[in-house]
Scaffold this motif. Structure first.
Motif, mmCIF file in Angstrom:
data_model
loop_
_atom_site.group_PDB
_atom_site.id
_atom_site.type_symbol
_atom_site.label_atom_id
_atom_site.label_comp_id
_atom_site.label_asym_id
_atom_site.label_seq_id
_atom_site.Cartn_x
_atom_site.Cartn_y
_atom_site.Cartn_z
ATOM 1 N N UNK A 160 0.868 -1.182 0.000
ATOM 2 C CA UNK A 160 0.000 0.000 0.000
ATOM 3 C C UNK A 160 0.904 1.230 0.000
ATOM 4 N N UNK A 161 1.095 1.832 -1.161
ATOM 5 C CA UNK A 161 2.074 2.908 -1.306
ATOM 6 C C UNK A 161 1.515 4.303 -1.029
ATOM 7 N N UNK A 162 2.454 5.226 -0.926
ATOM 8 C CA UNK A 162 2.150 6.663 -0.903
ATOM 9 C C UNK A 162 1.187 7.052 0.199
ATOM 10 N N UNK A 163 1.279 6.380 1.323
ATOM 11 C CA UNK A 163 0.455 6.786 2.449
ATOM 12 C C UNK A 163 1.177 7.896 3.204
ATOM 13 N N UNK A 164 0.538 8.377 4.238
ATOM 14 C CA UNK A 164 1.123 9.446 5.030
ATOM 15 C C UNK A 164 2.513 9.039 5.526
ATOM 16 N N UNK A 165 3.513 9.869 5.349
ATOM 17 C CA UNK A 165 4.863 9.544 5.817
ATOM 18 C C UNK A 165 4.945 9.436 7.335
ATOM 19 N N UNK A 166 3.935 9.952 8.050
ATOM 20 C CA UNK A 166 3.935 9.871 9.509
ATOM 21 C C UNK A 166 3.495 8.500 10.016
ATOM 22 N N UNK A 167 3.032 7.643 9.094
ATOM 23 C CA UNK A 167 2.557 6.335 9.525
ATOM 24 C C UNK A 167 3.715 5.489 10.071
ATOM 25 N N UNK A 168 3.506 4.899 11.230
ATOM 26 C CA UNK A 168 4.507 4.042 11.856
ATOM 27 C C UNK A 168 3.877 2.700 12.204
ATOM 28 N N UNK A 171 1.397 3.180 15.057
ATOM 29 C CA UNK A 171 0.106 3.741 14.677
ATOM 30 C C UNK A 171 -0.761 2.713 13.959
ATOM 31 N N UNK A 172 -0.146 1.940 13.041
ATOM 32 C CA UNK A 172 -0.913 0.932 12.321
ATOM 33 C C UNK A 172 -1.379 -0.168 13.275
ATOM 34 N N UNK A 173 -0.525 -0.547 14.213
ATOM 35 C CA UNK A 173 -0.910 -1.541 15.207
ATOM 36 C C UNK A 173 -2.130 -1.046 15.998
ATOM 37 N N UNK A 174 -2.109 0.225 16.367
ATOM 38 C CA UNK A 174 -3.233 0.805 17.123
ATOM 39 C C UNK A 174 -4.508 0.800 16.290
ATOM 40 N N UNK A 175 -4.392 1.140 14.983
ATOM 41 C CA UNK A 175 -5.558 1.110 14.099
ATOM 42 C C UNK A 175 -6.170 -0.293 14.082
ATOM 43 N N UNK A 176 -5.314 -1.297 13.903
ATOM 44 C CA UNK A 176 -5.780 -2.677 13.819
ATOM 45 C C UNK A 176 -6.442 -3.125 15.120
ATOM 46 N N UNK A 177 -5.777 -2.867 16.226
ATOM 47 C CA UNK A 177 -6.306 -3.296 17.519
ATOM 48 C C UNK A 177 -7.625 -2.605 17.842
ATOM 49 N N UNK A 178 -7.721 -1.307 17.518
ATOM 50 C CA UNK A 178 -8.970 -0.577 17.788
ATOM 51 C C UNK A 178 -10.136 -1.175 17.002
ATOM 52 N N UNK A 179 -9.903 -1.473 15.720
ATOM 53 C CA UNK A 179 -10.974 -2.031 14.890
ATOM 54 C C UNK A 179 -11.352 -3.438 15.347
ATOM 55 N N UNK A 215 -17.808 -4.704 7.463
ATOM 56 C CA UNK A 215 -16.471 -4.449 6.945
ATOM 57 C C UNK A 215 -16.059 -3.030 7.318
ATOM 58 N N UNK A 216 -14.741 -2.799 7.297
ATOM 59 C CA UNK A 216 -14.218 -1.478 7.631
ATOM 60 C C UNK A 216 -12.894 -1.266 6.903
ATOM 61 N N UNK A 217 -12.645 -0.035 6.522
ATOM 62 C CA UNK A 217 -11.376 0.324 5.889
ATOM 63 C C UNK A 217 -10.366 0.632 6.991
ATOM 64 N N UNK A 218 -9.268 -0.102 6.998
ATOM 65 C CA UNK A 218 -8.228 0.113 7.996
ATOM 66 C C UNK A 218 -7.189 1.093 7.495
ATOM 67 N N UNK A 219 -6.833 0.950 6.216
ATOM 68 C CA UNK A 219 -5.757 1.744 5.643
ATOM 69 C C UNK A 219 -6.050 1.959 4.178
ATOM 70 N N UNK A 220 -5.897 3.181 3.705
ATOM 71 C CA UNK A 220 -6.162 3.490 2.296
ATOM 72 C C UNK A 220 -5.044 4.339 1.744
ATOM 73 N N UNK A 221 -4.560 3.940 0.559
ATOM 74 C CA UNK A 221 -3.468 4.696 -0.038
ATOM 75 C C UNK A 221 -3.960 6.059 -0.493
#
Length: 223
Positions: A160-168, A171-179, A215-221
């Motif tokens: 999944x390219x060209x996402x926010x450069x601040x993504x770590x 942060x992605x782990x938190x997104x996944x766990x929250x959902x 369903x839910x969107x977790x991450x979008x380019x």
């Protein structure tokens, strides 16, 4: 379900006289209960995951027996049975069939509860692994995710390219766990993750669950 009428009860406690028809009724009831698994589990879930209180303590047995009894009396299916409907039979015959259905109903519910427990254990293990180890790819659940300059990658092919450069990873782990935690509030099943491509070849990471049809969107380019 409305309480069956007195005439319905009397009709239910009669059965055609010949043993083959008794067996036909028994087999028909067992098959009907087997095919009514989704209906049974829906009633079980609507009841809060508990059996009703009362003498019978069943969810679908009475309905199944009445439905099959009505089918048994059908002229199209069993014309020979009509002449025998007034022949009474020992109630032990129907009570034996009823007990078989109760056992089958309880077996279906027990299997469902074991499935829920397994899903809960899988969810707990998955969350524990995410917290204790490098971020595991939610799609393949085998390799570690890598995030470089906001681009999410995995050996399984996830990209999944060209996402926010601040993504770590944090942060992605938190997104996944929250959902996952939000989903577990209303559904005990373990969700799945997949990558799809939408318009303009943009990739997205989705979380979906067939059991509760969400369903839910977790991450979008980003473009």
């Amino acid at each position: 379900m409305a309480e069956p009428s007195e005439s319905s009860r009397r009709s239910l406690y009669k059965v055609v006289g010949s043993p083959p028809w008794k067996e036909a009724f028994r087999q028909g009831c067992l098959e009907r209960m087997k095919n009514s698994r989704d209906r049974l589990l829906n009633k079980y879930r609507q009841g809060g995951g508990s059996m009703p209180r009362g003498a019978q303590n069943t969810l679908l047995v009475q309905e199944v027996m009445e439905e099959e009894w009505n089918a048994l009396q059908s002229v199209d299916r069993y014309p020979e049975a009509l002449a025998q409907l007034e022949e009474p039979v020992d109630l032990a015959v129907l009570e034996e069939i009823q007990q078989e259905l109760i056992d089958q109903e309880q077996a279906i519910i027990s299997e469902y509860e074991k499935s829920l427990q397994f899903d809960e254990q899988c969810l707990s293990i998955m969350l524990a692994e995410w917290e204790a180890n490098p971020l595991i790819c939610p799609v393949c659940t085998k390799y570690n995710l890598r995030i470089t300059s906001g681009v999410v990658m995995c050996q399984c092919g996830l990209y999944i390219p060209s996402h926010s450069p601040e993504l770590t990873e944090q942060k992605l782990r938190a997104f996944l766990e929250d959902h996952i935690q939000e989903h577990s509030i209303h559904c005990p099943h373990t969700p799945e993750f997949l990558v799809t491509k939408g318009t303009e070849e943009k990739s997205s990471l989705f979380m979906s669950c067939l059991a509760c049809d969400t369903w839910a969107v977790i991450l979008e380019s980003q473009p």
